[in-house]
Design a protein around this motif. Structure first.
Motif, PDB file in Angstrom:
ATOM      1  N   ARG A 131       0.853  -1.193   0.000  1.00  0.00           N
ATOM      2  CA  ARG A 131       0.000   0.000   0.000  1.00  0.00           C
ATOM      3  C   ARG A 131       0.888   1.242   0.000  1.00  0.00           C
ATOM      4  O   ARG A 131       2.057   1.203   0.386  1.00  0.00           O
ATOM      5  CB  ARG A 131      -0.942   0.008   1.207  1.00  0.00           C
ATOM      6  CG  ARG A 131      -0.233   0.183   2.535  1.00  0.00           C
ATOM      7  CD  ARG A 131      -1.213   0.139   3.684  1.00  0.00           C
ATOM      8  NE  ARG A 131      -0.555   0.384   4.959  1.00  0.00           N
ATOM      9  CZ  ARG A 131      -0.369   1.588   5.482  1.00  0.00           C
ATOM     10  NH1 ARG A 131      -0.798   2.661   4.837  1.00  0.00           N
ATOM     11  NH2 ARG A 131       0.234   1.730   6.649  1.00  0.00           N
ATOM     12  N   LYS A 133      -4.279  -2.192  -3.592  1.00  0.00           N
ATOM     13  CA  LYS A 133      -5.291  -1.142  -3.697  1.00  0.00           C
ATOM     14  C   LYS A 133      -4.634   0.152  -4.162  1.00  0.00           C
ATOM     15  O   LYS A 133      -3.483   0.430  -3.842  1.00  0.00           O
ATOM     16  CB  LYS A 133      -5.987  -0.909  -2.350  1.00  0.00           C
ATOM     17  CG  LYS A 133      -6.906  -2.045  -1.935  1.00  0.00           C
ATOM     18  CD  LYS A 133      -7.671  -1.673  -0.680  1.00  0.00           C
ATOM     19  CE  LYS A 133      -8.637  -2.778  -0.286  1.00  0.00           C
ATOM     20  NZ  LYS A 133      -9.411  -2.420   0.938  1.00  0.00           N
ATOM     21  N   LEU A 134      -5.401   0.937  -4.881  1.00  0.00           N
ATOM     22  CA  LEU A 134      -4.920   2.248  -5.306  1.00  0.00           C
ATOM     23  C   LEU A 134      -5.127   3.257  -4.188  1.00  0.00           C
ATOM     24  O   LEU A 134      -6.106   3.176  -3.444  1.00  0.00           O
ATOM     25  CB  LEU A 134      -5.655   2.710  -6.567  1.00  0.00           C
ATOM     26  CG  LEU A 134      -5.477   1.844  -7.812  1.00  0.00           C
ATOM     27  CD1 LEU A 134      -6.272   2.433  -8.970  1.00  0.00           C
ATOM     28  CD2 LEU A 134      -4.010   1.729  -8.193  1.00  0.00           C
ATOM     29  N   VAL A 155      -3.635  -5.379  -8.160  1.00  0.00           N
ATOM     30  CA  VAL A 155      -4.958  -4.743  -8.061  1.00  0.00           C
ATOM     31  C   VAL A 155      -5.996  -5.582  -8.795  1.00  0.00           C
ATOM     32  O   VAL A 155      -5.860  -5.863  -9.984  1.00  0.00           O
ATOM     33  CB  VAL A 155      -4.918  -3.317  -8.636  1.00  0.00           C
ATOM     34  CG1 VAL A 155      -6.324  -2.710  -8.665  1.00  0.00           C
ATOM     35  CG2 VAL A 155      -3.977  -2.433  -7.821  1.00  0.00           C
ATOM     36  N   HIS A 193      -9.554  -4.942  -7.851  1.00  0.00           N
ATOM     37  CA  HIS A 193     -10.784  -4.150  -7.804  1.00  0.00           C
ATOM     38  C   HIS A 193     -10.449  -2.709  -7.444  1.00  0.00           C
ATOM     39  O   HIS A 193      -9.603  -2.443  -6.588  1.00  0.00           O
ATOM     40  CB  HIS A 193     -11.744  -4.741  -6.764  1.00  0.00           C
ATOM     41  CG  HIS A 193     -13.009  -3.952  -6.600  1.00  0.00           C
ATOM     42  ND1 HIS A 193     -13.190  -3.024  -5.594  1.00  0.00           N
ATOM     43  CD2 HIS A 193     -14.157  -3.938  -7.333  1.00  0.00           C
ATOM     44  CE1 HIS A 193     -14.389  -2.492  -5.708  1.00  0.00           C
ATOM     45  NE2 HIS A 193     -14.995  -3.020  -6.744  1.00  0.00           N
ATOM     46  N   VAL A 194     -11.102  -1.786  -8.111  1.00  0.00           N
ATOM     47  CA  VAL A 194     -10.978  -0.363  -7.807  1.00  0.00           C
ATOM     48  C   VAL A 194     -12.353   0.134  -7.383  1.00  0.00           C
ATOM     49  O   VAL A 194     -13.321   0.042  -8.151  1.00  0.00           O
ATOM     50  CB  VAL A 194     -10.468   0.435  -9.028  1.00  0.00           C
ATOM     51  CG1 VAL A 194     -10.451   1.932  -8.715  1.00  0.00           C
ATOM     52  CG2 VAL A 194      -9.073  -0.032  -9.428  1.00  0.00           C
ATOM     53  N   GLU A 206     -12.680   3.888  -2.653  1.00  0.00           N
ATOM     54  CA  GLU A 206     -11.465   4.351  -1.985  1.00  0.00           C
ATOM     55  C   GLU A 206     -10.512   5.045  -2.948  1.00  0.00           C
ATOM     56  O   GLU A 206      -9.661   5.841  -2.541  1.00  0.00           O
ATOM     57  CB  GLU A 206     -10.753   3.173  -1.309  1.00  0.00           C
ATOM     58  CG  GLU A 206     -10.031   2.215  -2.238  1.00  0.00           C
ATOM     59  CD  GLU A 206     -10.967   1.258  -2.978  1.00  0.00           C
ATOM     60  OE1 GLU A 206     -10.503   0.572  -3.904  1.00  0.00           O
ATOM     61  OE2 GLU A 206     -12.167   1.211  -2.618  1.00  0.00           O
ATOM     62  N   PHE A 207     -10.624   4.773  -4.240  1.00  0.00           N
ATOM     63  CA  PHE A 207      -9.789   5.428  -5.240  1.00  0.00           C
ATOM     64  C   PHE A 207     -10.142   6.908  -5.355  1.00  0.00           C
ATOM     65  O   PHE A 207      -9.288   7.752  -5.629  1.00  0.00           O
ATOM     66  CB  PHE A 207      -9.977   4.728  -6.585  1.00  0.00           C
ATOM     67  CG  PHE A 207      -9.216   5.344  -7.727  1.00  0.00           C
ATOM     68  CD1 PHE A 207      -7.863   5.602  -7.635  1.00  0.00           C
ATOM     69  CD2 PHE A 207      -9.860   5.665  -8.918  1.00  0.00           C
ATOM     70  CE1 PHE A 207      -7.150   6.163  -8.686  1.00  0.00           C
ATOM     71  CE2 PHE A 207      -9.168   6.217  -9.982  1.00  0.00           C
ATOM     72  CZ  PHE A 207      -7.810   6.468  -9.851  1.00  0.00           C
ATOM     73  N   CYS A 208     -11.405   7.222  -5.109  1.00  0.00           N
ATOM     74  CA  CYS A 208     -11.865   8.609  -5.211  1.00  0.00           C
ATOM     75  C   CYS A 208     -11.663   9.386  -3.922  1.00  0.00           C
ATOM     76  O   CYS A 208     -11.350  10.577  -3.946  1.00  0.00           O
ATOM     77  CB  CYS A 208     -13.344   8.638  -5.596  1.00  0.00           C
ATOM     78  SG  CYS A 208     -13.682   7.960  -7.232  1.00  0.00           S
ATOM     79  N   PHE A 234      -5.013   3.772 -17.639  1.00  0.00           N
ATOM     80  CA  PHE A 234      -4.735   2.521 -16.946  1.00  0.00           C
ATOM     81  C   PHE A 234      -4.157   1.560 -17.972  1.00  0.00           C
ATOM     82  O   PHE A 234      -4.704   1.427 -19.073  1.00  0.00           O
ATOM     83  CB  PHE A 234      -6.007   1.901 -16.358  1.00  0.00           C
ATOM     84  CG  PHE A 234      -6.647   2.695 -15.251  1.00  0.00           C
ATOM     85  CD1 PHE A 234      -6.170   2.598 -13.950  1.00  0.00           C
ATOM     86  CD2 PHE A 234      -7.733   3.511 -15.499  1.00  0.00           C
ATOM     87  CE1 PHE A 234      -6.761   3.315 -12.921  1.00  0.00           C
ATOM     88  CE2 PHE A 234      -8.333   4.230 -14.483  1.00  0.00           C
ATOM     89  CZ  PHE A 234      -7.845   4.133 -13.187  1.00  0.00           C
ATOM     90  N   TRP A 249      -6.956  -6.960 -12.929  1.00  0.00           N
ATOM     91  CA  TRP A 249      -8.022  -6.003 -12.631  1.00  0.00           C
ATOM     92  C   TRP A 249      -9.322  -6.479 -13.265  1.00  0.00           C
ATOM     93  O   TRP A 249      -9.413  -6.646 -14.479  1.00  0.00           O
ATOM     94  CB  TRP A 249      -7.607  -4.635 -13.165  1.00  0.00           C
ATOM     95  CG  TRP A 249      -8.551  -3.526 -12.817  1.00  0.00           C
ATOM     96  CD1 TRP A 249      -9.423  -3.466 -11.782  1.00  0.00           C
ATOM     97  CD2 TRP A 249      -8.696  -2.287 -13.525  1.00  0.00           C
ATOM     98  NE1 TRP A 249     -10.101  -2.288 -11.770  1.00  0.00           N
ATOM     99  CE2 TRP A 249      -9.677  -1.541 -12.840  1.00  0.00           C
ATOM    100  CE3 TRP A 249      -8.093  -1.743 -14.645  1.00  0.00           C
ATOM    101  CZ2 TRP A 249     -10.069  -0.278 -13.255  1.00  0.00           C
ATOM    102  CZ3 TRP A 249      -8.481  -0.472 -15.054  1.00  0.00           C
ATOM    103  CH2 TRP A 249      -9.448   0.249 -14.375  1.00  0.00           C
ATOM    104  N   TRP A 298     -14.373  -2.085 -11.698  1.00  0.00           N
ATOM    105  CA  TRP A 298     -14.224  -0.692 -11.280  1.00  0.00           C
ATOM    106  C   TRP A 298     -15.610  -0.143 -10.974  1.00  0.00           C
ATOM    107  O   TRP A 298     -16.494  -0.108 -11.827  1.00  0.00           O
ATOM    108  CB  TRP A 298     -13.552   0.109 -12.383  1.00  0.00           C
ATOM    109  CG  TRP A 298     -13.305   1.561 -12.043  1.00  0.00           C
ATOM    110  CD1 TRP A 298     -13.430   2.161 -10.828  1.00  0.00           C
ATOM    111  CD2 TRP A 298     -12.891   2.595 -12.946  1.00  0.00           C
ATOM    112  NE1 TRP A 298     -13.120   3.491 -10.899  1.00  0.00           N
ATOM    113  CE2 TRP A 298     -12.770   3.788 -12.182  1.00  0.00           C
ATOM    114  CE3 TRP A 298     -12.598   2.627 -14.300  1.00  0.00           C
ATOM    115  CZ2 TRP A 298     -12.399   4.990 -12.755  1.00  0.00           C
ATOM    116  CZ3 TRP A 298     -12.212   3.835 -14.862  1.00  0.00           C
ATOM    117  CH2 TRP A 298     -12.111   5.002 -14.095  1.00  0.00           C
TER     118      TRP A 298
END
Length: 695
Positions: A311, A337-338, A358, A360-361, A364-366, A390, A396, A399
């Motif tokens: 992370r 995770k991003l 990764v 799943h996005v 939390e990415f936002c 990307f 992946w 999203w």
């Protein structure tokens, strides 16, 4: 202070060039085409020598000692086209020529040596006591003499295009040095760099753990350091801090957090060309290293490569970085995770690639915070982002978590080599997006793609083809396809606004179904589709361009009324070539081979570039590839160099209005005229403008 972007460049009108030549004719002179006339050097203070063979350096012996005393700038460039030529050694006569030259250039201020084919420079380089600017552009050079530590007045040392692997031990004697431009191949930085307290630019720093290697803590004393810096071998940072002896430089204080002039930073846990798969490190240590290298909030560009942690630490997405506009995360394969990058309110360009961990996005990415109806801030993730990419994320799959109001400024998005990606945010997600590129992705679960006007897509499986035939693009006007399947079907019902269709490099493609029914289509461009068979064309077609499509062209001959459309397309191409020649009139005199090379240049106004076919790694560092004039950056550089030779515009003299050079003289900078190609953000050493070319 005015700073230019690293990609900024300028062209000079011929009349301005001639005027500058006329005004400077008594002080500036350029020797070219192996024509040496020492009579013209009586009062010359700024000399450029451009020759085709390094053995012609012997002509420099004809310059008298009196003429050398007057000289303040010397630019030597060899334009040798032959390969495999022997390098100049100490036993070579030309080595003695340089040796004698350095002994007599007592008042020289700026020296530039380019491609002279020498393994090492003479020790007499240390005699140039008044030298302010030294630039060496020659991959043959593997070392510089220890005597360089005598150049106490040196302000700029440029070694970016050399094979030098270590710097002289006493380089810390150069107390007036302001700009140290290094190649990534410089693995050894001697202890004492911290003594260079006037240093404003240090382009590369390799972390090491040897006793004589420079400790990264020495950067604490370089308070004027700014521009761009790349730090390699970050993996050794913990060992370096633990093993280095305590001295006035070495400490555990964050070295970059106080560098308020630093605007561009690259962190790489490996050295150039190292293999990540063979690299193992404690994940906690990796996070500590990243935390230790936290930069000042004035940072504008950040790139993190080969980070082995699972992370990212908090500062990477800290909203206090209000000037951060460009961010690249590459080959951080262990991250699952991003980071919440949506909090970076002024971020404009985001490129994420090689994140193998990764799957799943989500939201939390936002934002780190959970969405709340009472919080309007949570509904405005990535408020300034315009360009999003990307790529190479093989695991992946989905999203989501994007809400209405997120990405309000996004215009371009690219997703490539994410073969398992299926789940995709639904419309009206990213309603501002006008252009999208999809390549080697799964069949996305979104079918209604509103408001997009430009789409480039790679169809690699029949599943992709079926997805394409089901999608509804009500506003799409420009579509670019690359297909690896035999049949693609297009429908006017699904593409009601399509005006331009471009199909390129699709060798397997044989049939385009529904082409005749595209009644809104006005322009059709087909390139390198060798097996594509002719299909009836819509009556609304006004322009047709074909290149390397033999079967399609053969079928077209049976439709005489369509030949006029083809001729219209050819006419348009000729008009574009005329416009190109108007910009660069010298091209009309080029040979057929050179003219053929022009066809390899693609102007971005008509055609988006393709990373899959673009061999240059440079392109991804541009603010936007769509904003660049040329797609193949390597060829573009070569093209402009050839153009320079035709127009005799090399070398260029730069006006010293920037802090890199002294205010009392002009210093040369070797760079293709009118075009700059680099693979990193701008340095603080970029001059303000070009004022003249000597010829």
């Amino acid at each position: 202070m005015i700073q230019l972007k690293w990609s900024d460049s300028f062209l000079m009108h011929n009349l301005v060039h001639d005027l500058a030549q006329y005004i400077a004719q008594d002080e500036c002179f350029c020797m070219m085409d192996n024509k040496f006339d020492t009579k013209k050097l009586q009062k010359i203070r700024h000399l450029s020598v451009s020759i085709e063979d390094p053995h012609l350096l012997k002509h420099l012996e004809t310059i008298t000692d009196q003429q050398l005393k007057l000289m303040r700038t010397l630019f030597i460039r060899v334009q040798d086209k032959s390969r495999g030529r022997p390098f100049i050694t100490r036993q070579d006569k030309n080595f003695g020529v340089l040796d004698d030259l350095f002994q007599n250039l007592k008042y020289i201020r700026a020296l530039h040596l380019s491609q002279i084919g020498i393994r090492e420079l003479p020790d007499t380089l240390g005699n140039l006591k008044l030298l302010n600017y030294l630039s060496i552009k020659d991959i043959a050079i593997k070392s510089i003499p220890e005597s360089i530590h005598k150049l106490y007045n040196l302000q700029t040392l440029d070694l970016t295009q050399t094979n030098i692997s270590e710097l002289p031990r006493q380089i810390d004697n150069l107390i007036n040095l302001r700009h140290l431009l290094l190649s990534h191949k410089v693995a050894f930085l001697p202890s004492g760099i911290g003594n260079l307290t006037n240093l404003q630019t240090l382009t590369h720093f390799n972390v090491g753990c040897g006793k004589k290697h420079c400790d990264i803590g020495e950067l604490n004393s370089l308070m004027k350091l700014g521009g761009h810096i790349s730090i390699y071998n970050v993996a050794l940072l913990h060992r370096s801090i633990a093993t280095m002896p305590v001295n006035k430089f070495s400490n555990t204080k964050p070295t970059l957090k106080t560098k308020k002039y630093l605007d561009s930073l690259r962190l790489d846990w490996l050295r150039e060309h190292d293999n990540f798969d063979r690299f193992k490190q404690d994940e906690k240590k990796a996070e500590q290293q990243l935390a230790y290298l936290q930069p000042h909030v004035n940072l504008k560009f950040l790139e993190i490569n080969n980070y082995p942690g699972v992370r990212f630490v908090e500062w990477v997405s800290d909203s206090s970085f209000t000037k951060l506009t460009r961010l690249i995360l590459e080959d951080c394969k262990n991250c699952t995770k991003l980071p919440p990058l949506g909090q970076l309110r002024y971020l404009e360009y985001l490129d994420i690639r090689g994140m193998d961990g990764v799957q799943h996005v989500g939201r939390e990415f936002c934002s780190m915070l959970m969405a709340s109806p009472s919080s309007s801030q949570n509904k405005m993730a990535f408020p300034s982002l315009t360009h999003l990419e990307f790529s190479s994320m093989p695991n992946w799959k989905g999203w989501d978590g994007v809400e209405i109001g997120d990405f309000p400024s996004l215009h371009f998005i690219e997703i490539s080599n994410c073969s398992k990606l299926i789940k995709f945010p639904q419309w009206p997600f990213m309603s501002s997006v006008k252009e999208m590129t999809l390549g080697n992705c799964g069949a996305l679960d979104v079918l209604n793609l509103h408001l997009w006007t430009n789409l480039s897509i790679g169809i690699k499986t029949q599943e992709h083809s079926k997805w394409m035939s089901k999608c509804y693009f009500p506003t799409l006007q420009h579509l670019t396809l690359k297909s690896r399947v035999e049949c693609v079907h297009l429908s006017q019902k699904r593409l009601p606004s399509l005006k331009t269709l471009e199909i390129q490099s699709s060798e397997e493609l044989r049939v385009i179904g529904g082409l005749e029914g595209l009644t809104s289509l006005t322009s059709l461009i087909i390139r390198n589709c060798f097996n594509l068979e002719f299909e009836k064309l819509p009556a609304t077609l006004q322009q047709l361009r074909l290149s390397n499509c033999p079967l399609f062209h053969k079928g077209l001959e049976k439709q005489p009324h369509m030949l006029n459309v083809l001729r219209e397309g050819e006419k348009r191409e000729r008009e574009e070539l005329i416009e190109f020649e108007r910009r660069y009139p010298i091209i009309k005199d080029w040979s057929d081979a050179e003219q053929d090379n022009i066809n390899r240049i693609t102007w971005m106004s008509d055609h988006k570039d393709d990373k899959e076919y673009n061999g240059s790694k440079t392109a991804r560092f541009l603010p936007s590839r769509r904003d660049s004039y040329l797609t193949n950056m390597d060829f573009a550089a070569n093209f402009f160099i050839q153009l320079n030779k035709r127009q005799n515009l090399i070398p260029t003299v730069w006006k010293p209005e920037y802090h890199t050079f002294s205010k009392h003289y002009s210093a040369p900078k070797a760079k293709p005229y009118g075009f700059g190609v680099q693979n990193r953000p701008h340095y603080r050493t970029a001059p303000l403008r070009k004022v003249s070319s000597i010829s």
